[in-house]
Design an enzyme around this catalytic site. Structure first.
Site, PDB file in Angstrom:
ATOM      1  N   ARG A 145       0.834  -1.192   0.000  1.00 17.96           N
ATOM      2  CA  ARG A 145       0.000   0.000   0.000  1.00 17.96           C
ATOM      3  C   ARG A 145       0.874   1.250   0.000  1.00 17.96           C
ATOM      4  O   ARG A 145       1.877   1.326   0.706  1.00 17.96           O
ATOM      5  CB  ARG A 145      -0.893   0.019   1.249  1.00 17.96           C
ATOM      6  CG  ARG A 145      -2.011  -1.000   1.205  1.00 17.96           C
ATOM      7  CD  ARG A 145      -3.067  -0.633   0.162  1.00 17.96           C
ATOM      8  NE  ARG A 145      -4.178  -1.564   0.117  1.00 17.96           N
ATOM      9  CZ  ARG A 145      -4.272  -2.596  -0.745  1.00 17.96           C
ATOM     10  NH1 ARG A 145      -3.318  -2.828  -1.614  1.00 17.96           N
ATOM     11  NH2 ARG A 145      -5.333  -3.376  -0.738  1.00 17.96           N
ATOM     12  N   HIS A 167       0.106  -0.609  -9.942  1.00 18.91           N
ATOM     13  CA  HIS A 167      -0.582  -1.515  -9.007  1.00 18.91           C
ATOM     14  C   HIS A 167      -0.965  -2.832  -9.701  1.00 18.91           C
ATOM     15  O   HIS A 167      -2.143  -3.177  -9.802  1.00 18.91           O
ATOM     16  CB  HIS A 167      -1.827  -0.837  -8.413  1.00 18.91           C
ATOM     17  CG  HIS A 167      -2.218  -1.405  -7.081  1.00 18.91           C
ATOM     18  ND1 HIS A 167      -2.445  -0.647  -5.971  1.00 18.91           N
ATOM     19  CD2 HIS A 167      -2.412  -2.688  -6.668  1.00 18.91           C
ATOM     20  CE1 HIS A 167      -2.771  -1.416  -4.940  1.00 18.91           C
ATOM     21  NE2 HIS A 167      -2.750  -2.671  -5.352  1.00 18.91           N
TER      22      HIS A 167
HETATM   23  C1  OXD Z   1      -5.389  -6.226  -3.245  1.00 21.93           C
HETATM   24  C2  OXD Z   1      -4.795  -5.258  -4.178  1.00 21.93           C
HETATM   25  O1  OXD Z   1      -5.533  -5.938  -2.056  1.00 21.93           O
HETATM   26  O2  OXD Z   1      -4.819  -5.501  -5.392  1.00 21.93           O
HETATM   27  O3  OXD Z   1      -5.738  -7.325  -3.704  1.00 21.93           O
HETATM   28  O4  OXD Z   1      -4.267  -4.239  -3.750  1.00 21.93           O
END
Ligand code: OXD
Length: 302
Positions: free
Chosen positions: A224, A272
């Protein structure tokens, strides 16, 4: 009974089709078309706007379309005392391990330097380090971390792992607890963040933690964005303390056009993509979670 579905990704149609195939007898209500709210007993969602779940009087449980449930837990009106199920899919663990191995190898083999040399058409072999002489620290030793450890171990890297509580994992020297974190950061030349976003991990990688890393160490963040203080990371790179970073998660996503991380020569940005969830395998797992929630059984962890 009906299932609330919300998938903000451009693959939403594929997700819905996979869900309908895996749960053919269920009716899906696609947010924001809720219909009669009292008929919705389960939500299968990603980044549902806050406050929607609290308007569902007969909600029995919520299934996340991704591994993280941080966005759900941030909802101040999240109904209490109902199960919130993470998506734990072996395919996603493989995808995460592939991403981490690729980022580690990219740095380990010095590809950034060779890319730069290529722009100058400059042929030079740079000094190498063997994998057995390179220590990689994995922060977060859950299922994702363990799958990364298996794969990196097979490539010959020395591995240390850090988690909040004690763990024993073959081939990994395990450390735990906040007081051991600095020691782990000092011991590795590559640090991989696989931690969830929690009150304790938000801003964890600030100036102090980045300074605790070895000189010339490399940072990989595939969890994150809010765990890393981006300005402090840029300073650590600009001062020459860290050698580079691969970032897959950002405080703001999509990373805004013109953001300094985009153009930084020591940063590799990916949008991401580590451990993307996959509709077909996820649908089978969520069908099982649905059955458990409706039968008031504990939702199994895969
Ligand atoms: C998840 C993401 O939590 O893709 O799966 O960030």
């Amino acid at each position: 009974m009906a299932i609330l579905f919300h998938c903000p990704w451009n693959t939403a149609d594929q997700w819905l089709a996979a869900f309908q195939a895996a749960m053919p007898n269920d009716e899906f209500r696609i947010y924001p078309d809720l219909g009669k709210v009292e008929e919705i007993d389960v939500a299968m969602v990603w980044r549902l706007p806050h406050g929607v779940l609290s308007g569902l009087p007969n909600l029995l449980g919520v299934c996340s379309l991704g591994a993280g449930v941080d966005a759900l837990l941030e909802d101040p009106d999240l109904p209490r005392n109902i199960p919130i199920a993470r998506l734990v899919d072996p395919l996603m663990m493989d995808r995460m391990a592939e991403y981490v191995c690729a980022a580690v190898l990219h740095h380990h083999l010095g590809f950034d330097d060779y890319n730069e040399q290529q722009t100058r058409q400059f042929w030079q072999r740079n000094p190498t380090t063997d994998a057995r002489d390179r220590t990689v620290a994995l922060l977060g030793m859950g299922q994702m971390g363990q799958r990364c450890a298996e794969r990196l171990g097979a490539l010959g890297f020395k591995l240390i792992g850090w988690s909040r509580g004690p763990k024993k994992i073959d081939g990994v020297k395990c450390f735990h607890g906040w007081e051991q974190l600095d020691g782990v950061l000092q011991a590795a030349s590559i640090v991989v963040i696989l931690l969830p976003s929690t009150k304790q991990t938000i801003n964890l990688f600030d100036r102090a933690a980045l300074n605790a890393m070895q000189k010339d160490a490399y940072l990989i963040n595939c969890s994150r964005g809010e765990i890393v203080v981006e300005d402090d990371l840029i300073s650590a790179l600009d001062s020459g303390h860290l050698s580079g970073a691969t970032l897959d998660a950002f405080r703001r996503e999509p990373l805004p056009y013109g953001h300094p991380l985009w153009n930084h020569s020591k940063i590799c940005v990916t949008p991401h993509i580590a451990s993307l969830s996959a509709p077909d395998t996820a649908a089978v797992i969520l069908a099982d979670q649905l059955r458990c929630i409706r039968n008031r059984q504990v939702v199994p962890r895969q």
